[in-house]
Design an enzyme around this catalytic site. Structure first.
Site, short mmCIF file in Angstrom:
data_model
loop_
_atom_site.label_atom_id
_atom_site.label_comp_id
_atom_site.label_asym_id
_atom_site.label_seq_id
_atom_site.Cartn_x
_atom_site.Cartn_y
_atom_site.Cartn_z
N LYS A 85 -11.96 -2.14 7.12
CA LYS A 85 -11.18 -2.83 7.67
C LYS A 85 -11.65 -3.31 9.27
O LYS A 85 -12.24 -3.60 9.51
CB LYS A 85 -10.14 -2.48 7.49
CG LYS A 85 -9.81 -2.63 5.73
CD LYS A 85 -7.97 -2.34 5.79
CE LYS A 85 -8.26 -2.45 4.21
NZ LYS A 85 -7.66 -4.09 3.43
N ASP A 135 -1.31 6.18 6.48
CA ASP A 135 -1.95 5.47 6.21
C ASP A 135 -2.76 4.65 7.34
O ASP A 135 -1.28 3.75 7.75
CB ASP A 135 -1.71 4.95 4.70
CG ASP A 135 -3.08 3.70 4.57
OD1 ASP A 135 -4.13 3.42 5.49
OD2 ASP A 135 -3.07 3.64 3.43
N TRP A 166 0.93 -0.91 -0.07
CA TRP A 166 -0.04 0.18 0.45
C TRP A 166 0.77 1.09 0.15
O TRP A 166 0.44 2.86 -0.91
CB TRP A 166 -0.97 -0.45 1.28
CG TRP A 166 -1.77 -0.97 1.25
CD1 TRP A 166 -1.85 -1.79 1.38
CD2 TRP A 166 -3.22 -1.02 -0.07
NE1 TRP A 166 -3.39 -3.35 1.30
CE2 TRP A 166 -3.99 -2.45 0.17
CE3 TRP A 166 -2.99 0.24 -1.38
CZ2 TRP A 166 -4.64 -2.88 -0.68
CZ3 TRP A 166 -4.75 -0.88 -2.16
CH2 TRP A 166 -4.62 -1.83 -1.75
#
Lengths: 387, 387
Positions: B215, B191, B112
């Site tokens: 999530k 993040d 990511w």
């Protein structure tokens, strides 16, 4: 979880949805297909999630008779996001075809097409306002679609990437009764956020149709895009940058999204599922020919009722041939009368009738989920109030 | 609508949510606060919708002890959208402060952060990769957070708009056990999509923290952003363009979103409401101190179980001091053994255990909603399989 009575709600969006759809969605949120898990809790790349994407796409293709030349996809967005997305992607497609940075023609007939033009201009698009409904009107308001003969000339296929318009202006209650005729080879882009799937559309006439789903077919969080496949070719990022064309953030890059079956990034599958359910209901009910007849009948009842009221009570703002079937707007003449109208409606269980904060007045939204019973009910209140 | 049994689901996202939250959300989808309308069907600017925004913001501020120097807001987005949004907005804020286009330092420790660096670079950011976990590792895989002493130097407050990192790499199972130390005056961006609200965080150390909610705290469709208020100043669009800084599409323009209380465009209020419900549950359960202890305990149980298995059965991929508490990844040694592990788990009612399609293997996600009972259950299967 009772929701048995008819809710007489006329809000402009996010808006009422069919009770059967909402109840099914709520069940599927808790547990989907007996898996022990709800539809908001599974991977967007799992088989049941991909099936939601595929089946919703299939429903929309059926409903709109989408030709083989066009593709349907979904993204995490709404109308305002698409104002930018359209600009990036149409300029890229035009650059692929011509090697040039194209201009864009905007038909401005209300708040939303105005905002779309402003966003495109802000992002560096050479925007030509072909017509501005407000400036063309003696009232100085967006109350009409000016006659096409009065519009400035469109650009040509050689210099113009696209012509943009908003099919139904939710704030102003102005709707196109026809598809604008654009020069051969110029792509037409339509924002159908507030009238999507309320009538039949000849998709072959369009380069792009987009719609935030939260007015007529879903809850906020997803946009539907229908695009001519030829527009999914784009130059390299380097070529675009050399042409001074801004790059789309990858989440708004149409070719990338289509290549990944709308699943490049995490699509809100639960939100899309609501669209699946409403489109399935539309198909079960006979498709858009039936829905169009129902939508028209309800709108006609409303306008007939309003037109039958003696002068001096209401002020219908929009020219007859530009009246929206989706958002019926008017003001109540006389100090304090508007509040009286709204309070009286509320006392009878009718809500969502205030006009957009930018224009005030009354707005009755007549989306697919608003029943004929609700329309009859508000019509009787209009008559009662007027007398 | 029964969902009474414990679902042993370990998917990495969208992921399991507390059953009580999902059931409440489903009720509110059908009818919210006795209004006859569901929460997906009302205007995002109506009082109940604004209350969802305000109350969710308040919950997050409480949970993370967000200081007065920082603001919390929401937007229709996820991690991938934020990769671009962060680049636009951090460059704009830096230009406001310095009159220059800043560079950006990326700490790359997995899939990511790598994608985030690529997106920023694609959009014209001068990206400096401070460290790349894959290149630093003898295995050639993202299996560690390299020691800070081995990183390239960060830029300075004079030339660097921000340092970026991903606090927990969902695909690779690598998590930061500390907050990276950056030079005085350089803004840190994190993040936290996959570990947000699983532990306490000193927000004052950050310029921006963002998280797609799907999530740990919600269903897909919304991102949470926590931003230092000083970063909400930006130059004019003309000044940005003159500096060759790409403009954010308006839906990703942080100052505009904050100025409008997250309601510049249509925020998916229903999706945000799920975040409200999970954050309320976290508060009711005692806040992040408690949740952190629970998360750590569950993760420790898993790693202790895996570590106790004799060599030759599993391959734990990540260095001990970089192990994620959220995503526990390993491979099963021996041809066909991985399928055997997954099939056996499935037969016992455990699903969502496959590794990310890009890396394969097994991944056990240990988000807030995964119960200790589920962790114990998968631990007993791990032991049984190994023996």
């Amino acid at each position: 979880m009772t929701r048995t009575e008819t809710t007489h709600y006329f809000g402009a969006g996010p808006a009422l949805l069919p009770t059967s759809v909402i109840k099914q969605a709520a069940e599927d949120l808790i547990e989907y297909q007996g898996s022990g898990l709800g539809l908001g809790e599974i991977s967007h790349r799992s088989a049941p999630a991909v099936a939601v994407v595929d089946n919703t796409k299939s429903n929309i293709k059926q409903l709109l008779n989408v030709p083989e030349t066009h593709e349907v996809f979904f993204l995490q967005s709404g109308g305002t996001g698409e104002f930018a997305a359209v600009a990036y992607n149409m300029l890229a497609a035009f650059a692929k075809k011509t090697g040039k940075k194209g201009k864009a023609d905007y038909i401005v007939t209300g708040t939303w097409s105005q905002k779309a033009a402003e966003e495109a201009k802000r992002l560096g698009v050479d925007v030509n306002i072909v017509v501005n409904g407000k400036k063309s009107s003696p009232t100085g308001k967006y109350d009409r679609i000016p006659e096409p003969e009065t519009w400035n000339a469109f650009g040509s296929a050689e210099d113009t990437a696209y012509v943009y318009y908003c099919d139904n202006e939710t704030v102003n209650g102005v709707e196109f009764p026809y598809v604008p005729k654009v020069p051969e080879g110029v792509e037409l882009v339509a924002d159908m956020s507030s009238n999507v799937l309320s009538r039949e559309v000849d998709v072959s006439k369009f380069g792009v149709i987009f719609a935030g789903v939260q007015k007529n077919i879903g809850i906020a969080g997803v946009a539907v895009v229908i695009i001519k496949k030829l527009l999914l070719e784009k130059p390299s990022d380097e070529e675009l940058t050399a042409l001074n064309i801004p790059l789309a953030p990858i989440v708004f890059d149409f070719p990338t999204l289509v290549k990944n079956n709308s699943l490049y990034n995490t699509l809100p599958i639960f939100n899309l599922h609501v669209v699946y359910l409403t489109t399935k209901l539309l198909l079960d009910n006979g498709g858009l020919e039936v829905q169009e007849a129902v939508s028209n009948k309800k709108a006609e009842k409303l306008y007939a009722t309003l037109d039958s009221v003696p002068e001096g009570v209401f002020n219908l703002l929009v020219e007859k041939n530009s009246r929206s079937r989706m958002n019926i707007v008017f003001t109540v003449i006389g100090g304090g009368k508007e509040k009286e109208f709204l309070d009286g409606a509320k006392a009878k269980g009718m809500t969502g009738l205030s006009g957009h904060r930018s224009v005030g007045g009354i707005r009755i939204s007549n989306y697919n989920a608003v029943s004929e019973e609700s329309i009859d009910y508000v019509c009787s209140w209009i008559k009662e109030f007027a007398s």
